[in-house]
Design a protein around this motif. Structure first.
Motif, short mmCIF file in Angstrom:
data_model
loop_
_atom_site.label_atom_id
_atom_site.label_comp_id
_atom_site.label_asym_id
_atom_site.label_seq_id
_atom_site.Cartn_x
_atom_site.Cartn_y
_atom_site.Cartn_z
N GLN A 314 0.84 -1.19 0.00
CA GLN A 314 0.00 0.00 0.00
C GLN A 314 0.88 1.26 0.00
N GLU A 325 -4.61 6.89 -1.29
CA GLU A 325 -4.08 5.61 -0.83
C GLU A 325 -4.29 4.61 -1.96
N ASP A 327 -2.98 0.77 -3.99
CA ASP A 327 -2.17 -0.44 -3.99
C ASP A 327 -1.17 -0.36 -5.16
#
Length: 435
Positions: A314, A325, A327
């Motif tokens: 992350q 935020e 991945d």
């Protein structure tokens, strides 16, 4: 529409004016004598000995003689084209007649200049009827002096609303037996007089940017198979602004620009050519930042973007205060959308050669892969994307190479500088690809 031309140039990068006569000097022809001896990247594609705005009215008779003398002496060795600017005005028969007399004198074979002359620049034109008057005058001059009809080009400066509207009439009017408008060569914007004619005002008194005029001139040139040139950029010390203006113009299909100094000529001659090395850009807000290459990686070192890991796989990406935020896959996709690659001449030639080989093997489209490693705050992100190349993509990519080929063919005085810029191998490949 197919128009018969007496010239072969597809591109003009530089339109350089110099006063035909300078008041108060021992040698009033000093400026055009100096300009006539420019070579290499300092020499423009089109040189304009200027007997209109750049020359005081009281000096214009002397300016005509200076043009004749200088072109006769230096014209045969000048590496670009020579198109003197004469006086003209859409609302003044007297001024138009003066322009006719100037052209008649300059083009007189007995004076020795016409064999080195490519055409004339006509300023302050009005509607299409006014363009035809200038064309007819040049036809009369050709016949008066025993020159081949159409041997002298005519370029016009778009400096009024009437002239801008006339751009839309060219496609229909050119080629009619009642005119010789096929002699048209350049369509040049003149923003200063255009601003005056439009009665435009800005709070600071600076010229409006007139993007609509530049678009309309470029469109008119494209429709009539002519060449569009932007007007003067008078802040001669603002190299960055000059480059920005040229970049905007090229996105409109307008490669050429007016140059006021030999320094601007160098900038305008080199800016449209593909760069020697490729570079990666990263979008930061409303601007693009060139990344630094270090050990084959592209490194962002500014303060407007930050990246940190916040857990297993992350990341926290912050761009000018906006946080996301993400991945790993989302981060890669976001950064791909924020990056762009500026290909070098070698890159463009490589891609064209690869597509030509695939087309010869019977493939109509292929994928070209571009990849790099982007580093932000010491975090490495591998980026890779595929771009499909088909015939349309190939033709679009060919434009900068076609420009280079046009320059290489018509400006042999720049061959050495081009080889120093790109290397002999790249130059050799670039001159043959696409042919």
């Amino acid at each position: 529409m197919s128009i018969s031309r007496h010239y072969e140039r597809e591109f003009v990068r530089t339109f350089f004016t110099s006063p035909a006569a300078v008041e108060g000097e021992d040698d009033s022809a000093k400026m055009i004598q100096s300009a006539a001896q420019l070579r290499g990247m300092q020499a423009p594609d089109v040189w304009v000995p200027d007997n209109e705005d750049a020359t005081a009215p009281s000096m214009r008779d002397e300016g005509v003689q200076n043009i004749v003398d200088v072109i006769s002496e230096y014209g045969s060795d000048f590496p670009g084209e020579i198109h003197p600017r004469v006086v003209w005005h859409r609302e003044s028969p007297t001024t138009r007649y003066q322009g006719f007399q100037q052209m008649l004198e300059v083009a007189d074979p007995a004076n020795g200049a016409v064999e080195n002359l490519d055409g004339f620049v006509i300023p302050e034109v009005g509607d299409i009827d006014d363009w035809k008057k200038a064309d007819e005058f040049i036809t009369i001059i050709e016949n008066e002096h025993g020159l081949e009809e159409g041997s002298l080009s005519m370029s016009v400066i778009v400096e009024s609303g009437e002239a801008e509207l006339a751009l839309g009439d060219l496609r229909e009017e050119m080629g009619k037996p009642s005119n010789n408008l096929e002699r048209l060569f350049l369509l040049v914007d003149g923003q200063v007089d255009y601003t005056k004619a439009m009665r435009a005002m800005t709070p600071t008194g600076e010229l409006p940017p007139w993007p609509e005029l530049r678009h309309n001139t470029s469109r008119g040139a494209s429709a009539a198979e002519l060449i569009a040139v932007d007007g003067p950029y008078d802040d001669i010390r603002d190299v960055e602004g000059y480059h920005k203006r040229m970049t905007e113009n090229r996105a409109k299909g307008m490669t050429g620009i007016w140059s006021l100094t030999p320094g601007q000529v160098v900038e305008a001659n080199t800016a449209p050519l593909p760069p020697k090395t490729g570079s990666w850009l990263l979008e930061v807000g409303d601007r693009e930042v060139e990344l630094d290459e270090e050990d084959g990686q592209q490194v962002y070192s500014g303060g407007d973007i930050s990246l940190e890991t916040i857990g297993d796989g992350q990341y926290l990406l912050e761009v000018k205060g906006d946080q996301q935020e993400l991945d790993e896959d989302e981060l890669r996709e976001e950064l791909l959308n924020m990056t762009a690659y500026v290909p070098s001449m070698d890159d463009i030639v490589d891609s064209m050669e690869e597509f030509e080989a695939a087309k010869e093997a019977g493939k109509g489209a292929i994928a070209m892969t571009r990849s790099t490693t982007l580093v932000i705050d010491d975090i490495e992100v591998n980026l890779s994307n595929d771009r499909m190349w088909d015939e349309a993509t190939y033709q679009a990519a060919q434009t900068p190479v076609t420009l280079f080929q046009d320059v290489y063919e018509h400006r042999p005085d720049q061959h050495e500088e081009l080889e120093e810029m790109y290397g002999a191998d790249v130059v050799e490949r670039a001159t043959s690809v696409g042919n």
